[in-house]
Scaffold this motif. Structure first.
Motif, PDB file in Angstrom:
ATOM      1  N   ASN A 434      68.274  67.186  32.099  1.00 39.80           N
ATOM      2  CA  ASN A 434      69.744  67.164  32.164  1.00 39.80           C
ATOM      3  C   ASN A 434      70.384  66.872  30.807  1.00 39.80           C
ATOM      4  O   ASN A 434      71.436  66.232  30.715  1.00 39.80           O
ATOM      5  CB  ASN A 434      70.231  66.134  33.191  1.00 39.80           C
ATOM      6  CG  ASN A 434      69.745  66.444  34.587  1.00 39.80           C
ATOM      7  OD1 ASN A 434      69.773  67.601  35.028  1.00 39.80           O
ATOM      8  ND2 ASN A 434      69.259  65.425  35.288  1.00 39.80           N
ATOM      9  N   ASP A 436      71.907  68.857  28.692  1.00 37.91           N
ATOM     10  CA  ASP A 436      73.224  69.485  28.502  1.00 37.91           C
ATOM     11  C   ASP A 436      74.315  68.667  29.184  1.00 37.91           C
ATOM     12  O   ASP A 436      75.405  68.466  28.628  1.00 37.91           O
ATOM     13  CB  ASP A 436      73.211  70.916  29.050  1.00 37.91           C
ATOM     14  CG  ASP A 436      72.331  71.842  28.219  1.00 37.91           C
ATOM     15  OD1 ASP A 436      72.031  71.486  27.062  1.00 37.91           O
ATOM     16  OD2 ASP A 436      71.941  72.906  28.748  1.00 37.91           O
ATOM     17  N   TRP A 437      74.029  68.219  30.408  1.00 41.48           N
ATOM     18  CA  TRP A 437      75.024  67.408  31.129  1.00 41.48           C
ATOM     19  C   TRP A 437      75.283  66.095  30.395  1.00 41.48           C
ATOM     20  O   TRP A 437      76.430  65.663  30.274  1.00 41.48           O
ATOM     21  CB  TRP A 437      74.532  67.132  32.546  1.00 41.48           C
ATOM     22  CG  TRP A 437      75.452  66.236  33.321  1.00 41.48           C
ATOM     23  CD1 TRP A 437      76.661  66.576  33.861  1.00 41.48           C
ATOM     24  CD2 TRP A 437      75.247  64.853  33.626  1.00 41.48           C
ATOM     25  NE1 TRP A 437      77.230  65.496  34.490  1.00 41.48           N
ATOM     26  CE2 TRP A 437      76.389  64.420  34.361  1.00 41.48           C
ATOM     27  CE3 TRP A 437      74.238  63.952  33.362  1.00 41.48           C
ATOM     28  CZ2 TRP A 437      76.516  63.116  34.821  1.00 41.48           C
ATOM     29  CZ3 TRP A 437      74.364  62.651  33.835  1.00 41.48           C
ATOM     30  CH2 TRP A 437      75.494  62.246  34.552  1.00 41.48           C
ATOM     31  N   GLU A 439      75.102  65.527  27.208  1.00 47.26           N
ATOM     32  CA  GLU A 439      75.935  65.797  26.036  1.00 47.26           C
ATOM     33  C   GLU A 439      77.402  65.919  26.441  1.00 47.26           C
ATOM     34  O   GLU A 439      78.298  65.439  25.736  1.00 47.26           O
ATOM     35  CB  GLU A 439      75.457  67.079  25.339  1.00 47.26           C
ATOM     36  CG  GLU A 439      74.134  66.941  24.598  1.00 47.26           C
ATOM     37  CD  GLU A 439      74.220  65.968  23.436  1.00 47.26           C
ATOM     38  OE1 GLU A 439      75.327  65.739  22.908  1.00 47.26           O
ATOM     39  OE2 GLU A 439      73.167  65.421  23.049  1.00 47.26           O
ATOM     40  N   ARG A 440      77.680  66.564  27.580  1.00 51.99           N
ATOM     41  CA  ARG A 440      79.073  66.676  28.046  1.00 51.99           C
ATOM     42  C   ARG A 440      79.622  65.299  28.424  1.00 51.99           C
ATOM     43  O   ARG A 440      80.795  65.005  28.193  1.00 51.99           O
ATOM     44  CB  ARG A 440      79.150  67.630  29.253  1.00 51.99           C
ATOM     45  CG  ARG A 440      78.801  69.074  28.919  1.00 51.99           C
ATOM     46  CD  ARG A 440      79.321  70.046  29.981  1.00 51.99           C
ATOM     47  NE  ARG A 440      78.850  69.718  31.325  1.00 51.99           N
ATOM     48  CZ  ARG A 440      77.700  70.136  31.844  1.00 51.99           C
ATOM     49  NH1 ARG A 440      76.892  70.889  31.117  1.00 51.99           N
ATOM     50  NH2 ARG A 440      77.357  69.813  33.082  1.00 51.99           N
TER      51      ARG A 440
END
Length: 670
Positions: A434, A436-437, A439-440
């Motif tokens: 996860n 990418d999540w 980083e958001r």
């Protein structure tokens, strides 16, 4: 020559010396090392434990020339004006005079002959531009022209080092630990001295090398005595027992020091002791009538530390509260002696509140304050690890109490603790799932008020499992304005099909320990590994809760856990995921209570395996994979035997909490 590692291993098997008298054929013990390595402190502590020894100290009191050159121009005289031959002659002449003045017993020297040669050689490097090995050769030849002091036995030369590693690091630490701003001469001198000491060490000049590192003064003194015992010097050993923790409590009259001490007794099982009482014991032991006039404050601190060790060994005490700290230098040195286990706590209370609480007159209170102030009691606040404001109600003092049981997380040299650079130095944590999540999430949550953002539990780890694991985050900010709470957490980027949880705490709440048990454990894991760091503000030091705090926090929530477990067991359609998670949680509480709380007990299967080993009479405990398979199966299609086995395992674990009770009968009085 004995290396630091070999010395440590050998001394563990050494027996206790017979007494504080002269050793077998040893006439001289010298303490050597770069500046600020602790030579003088260690020598003075050792001398107090050896009444038959002769503390000769340094050489500067043994030739009138030292008085003539002392003052503002001393550095210029030392590094530029005095010719090398004259400088070496003065140093060696003073060394001989010291030996002649102190020849009646075991002589304790602050810088022995090998160190004096190294000092002269390092000065020659700066002054004459020679290479270190050439300078040492020149100085040694010049020193041979001066008659040495008489020595009637063997000599033991100890080298105290700041750290293992290259000479450059040794020099850097010597300069960094100096209270005065270093000039270019001094920096160059320390660099040359470190190289020469390393060369001498390689040649076997020193009989033992002790690396100070981050060890306390007490820890180094223990090793000094062990080394000397191995070399035939009879010296009394320090008691092996040390308190689990020491709180040194200071404050002005009627500030609430005794109230704080009683709370630490009630909530941390501490033993309360008065500093004056321990010093009186030390004075009786040394046949000293008034320890406050005979001993300076640093000596008082060392004697107090030894008496505390004796008390701990005799009474098997755990945490200790020392009241009341009035003397600034003694308090600071006591903390240096005891090291990280000691915390100085200053109780600050405004004068009006203190006067209102006092049962004496204002004149009497003012008089007592004046005595404490003359000793430096007020200035202890500036050096305290924790300052507790006790001007408010008792409830506020109780709420601040958890902060006393925490310590800042350890730092990586050269970087703020747990900063990105510090984590990288340990091997930067990188999310395995996860990413990418996450980083958001960082982009969404982090702003100037954010001190720490942490992925907790299995979040981001390789063992994170979709359809089973949650995504848990810990956010630590300075403040949480209402508008921010309504706007930001509510719009946290979703992770498809996964329940995400955001724990929000302020920096103050984290600092004082006003956090749930799972956060206590997460902070311990953070301090040990740096794992899970998504954002860390430079300069922010999250606490590192002690092992016993972690254990106590878990046990403190056990009642709520048990209540929830019974509700889960009573559910007609069991939530198998919740049942398994609570089974693991009960196991963690029990295991942490029985052993040192583990920092990597996040793997549920390993936790249950440990529980099964500790309690072999338990029924089979299900694996995470088996329970996860049940969880993914519709309730009406689950294997009833597998569900029953899971419920039986939880019920059996609950009985362990009853069996752990040692009180079998309550007796009441009529």
């Amino acid at each position: 020559m004995t290396t630091s590692a070999a010395t440590s291993a050998a001394t563990s098997a050494a027996g206790t010396a017979a007494g504080p008298e002269r050793g077998s054929g040893i006439a001289v013990v010298s303490f050597n090392g770069a500046d600020n390595a602790g030579k003088t402190t260690q020598l003075r502590w050792l001398a107090a434990a050896m009444p038959g020894a002769d503390p000769a100290g340094g050489i500067d009191g043994h030739d009138p020339q030292w008085t003539k050159v002392s003052g503002p121009g001393f550095a210029r005289w030392w590094f530029a004006e005095c010719p090398t031959d004259e400088h070496v002659a003065l140093v060696m002449r003073s060394h001989t005079a010291r030996g002649l003045a102190h020849c009646g017993g075991l002589r304790l020297e602050d810088r022995g002959l090998p160190m004096l040669l190294a000092v002269c050689a390092a000065t020659c490097v700066v002054k004459d531009g020679l290479a270190p090995d050439d300078a040492l050769r020149v100085v040694t030849d010049l020193a041979a022209a001066v008659d040495p002091p008489p020595v009637t036995g063997g000599q033991v030369h100890l080298l105290l080092r700041h750290a293992d590693g290259a000479p450059g690091r040794e020099a850097a630490l010597a300069v960094a630990r100096d209270p005065a701003p270093p000039g270019p001469w001094y920096v160059a001198y320390q660099q040359a001295l470190a190289r020469i000491l390393a060369e001498q060490t390689d040649r076997g000049v020193y009989d033992a090398v002790l690396v100070r590192g981050q060890e306390s003064v007490l820890g180094v003194q223990r090793r000094v005595r062990e080394v000397l015992a191995l070399h035939g010097v009879a010296v009394s050993r320090l008691p092996a027992a040390t308190p689990d923790r020491v709180w040194v409590v200071g404050g002005m009259s009627e500030a609430g020091k005794s109230v704080l001490g009683s709370l630490l007794v009630a909530e941390h099982g501490a033993t309360r002791l008065k500093i004056g009482y321990l010093l009186e014991l030390a004075a009786l032991r040394a046949a000293v009538t008034d320890p406050y006039t005979v001993w300076d404050e640093r000596e008082q601190a060392r004697r107090l530390a030894e008496e505390l060790l004796r008390f701990t060994a005799a009474n098997k005490t755990g945490p200790v509260v020392l009241e009341s700290a009035h003397r600034l230098e003694a308090t600071a040195h006591l903390r240096d002696c005891l090291g990280p286990l000691c915390r100085v706590v200053f109780v600050r209370t405004d004068p009006a509140t203190r006067a209102a609480r006092a049962v004496e007159s204002v004149v009497s209170l003012t008089g007592r304050d004046a005595v404490k102030a003359s000793r430096g009691a007020e200035r202890i606040e500036a050096i305290a690890d924790v300052v507790v404001d006790n001007s408010g109600p008792l409830a506020a003092l109780k709420l601040a109490l958890p902060a006393l049981a925490t310590v800042p997380a350890p730092a990586v040299p050269g970087h703020p603790p747990n900063s990105v650079a510090a984590v990288a130095a340990r091997g930067r944590w990188v999310a395995a799932t996860n990413a990418d999540w996450l980083e958001r999430v960082i982009e969404h949550l982090v702003d100037g008020d954010t001190a720490l953002l942490l992925a907790t539990g299995s979040t981001g780890r390789a063992d994170w499992t979709r359809d089973w694991s949650d995504a848990d985050l810990l956010l630590v900010r300075d403040t949480y304005p209402a508008a921010w709470l309504r706007a930001v957490p509510a719009t946290l980027p979703p992770l498809s099909g996964v329940k995400s949880g955001l724990t929000m705490l302020t920096t103050t709440e984290v600092a004082v320990g006003r956090v749930p048990p799972r956060v206590v454990h997460a902070l311990r894991l953070l301090a040990a590994t740096g794992d899970g760091v998504l954002h860390h503000r430079d300069g922010y030091r999250p606490p590192d809760p002690a092992a016993e705090v972690d254990d106590r926090a878990g046990r403190g929530e056990l009642g709520l856990v048990l209540m929830t477990c019974r509700r889960l067991l009573a559910d007609p359609v069991p939530d198998v995921r919740a049942v398994h998670k609570h089974l693991v949680l009960v196991a963690k509480v029990l295991l942490r209570a029985g052993h040192e709380p583990q920092l990597r007990d996040e793997d549920g299967d390993l936790v249950l395996a440990d529980l099964a080993r500790a309690h072999p009479d338990l029924p089979p405990l299900p694996t995470l994979a088996a329970v996860a398979a049940l969880h993914r199966t519709a309730a009406d299609r689950r294997d009833p035997d597998a569900v029953a086995a899971l419920l039986t395992a939880l019920a059996a674990a609950l009985t362990l909490t009853d069996r752990s009770h040692t009180i079998t009968t309550w007796r009441t009085t009529s």
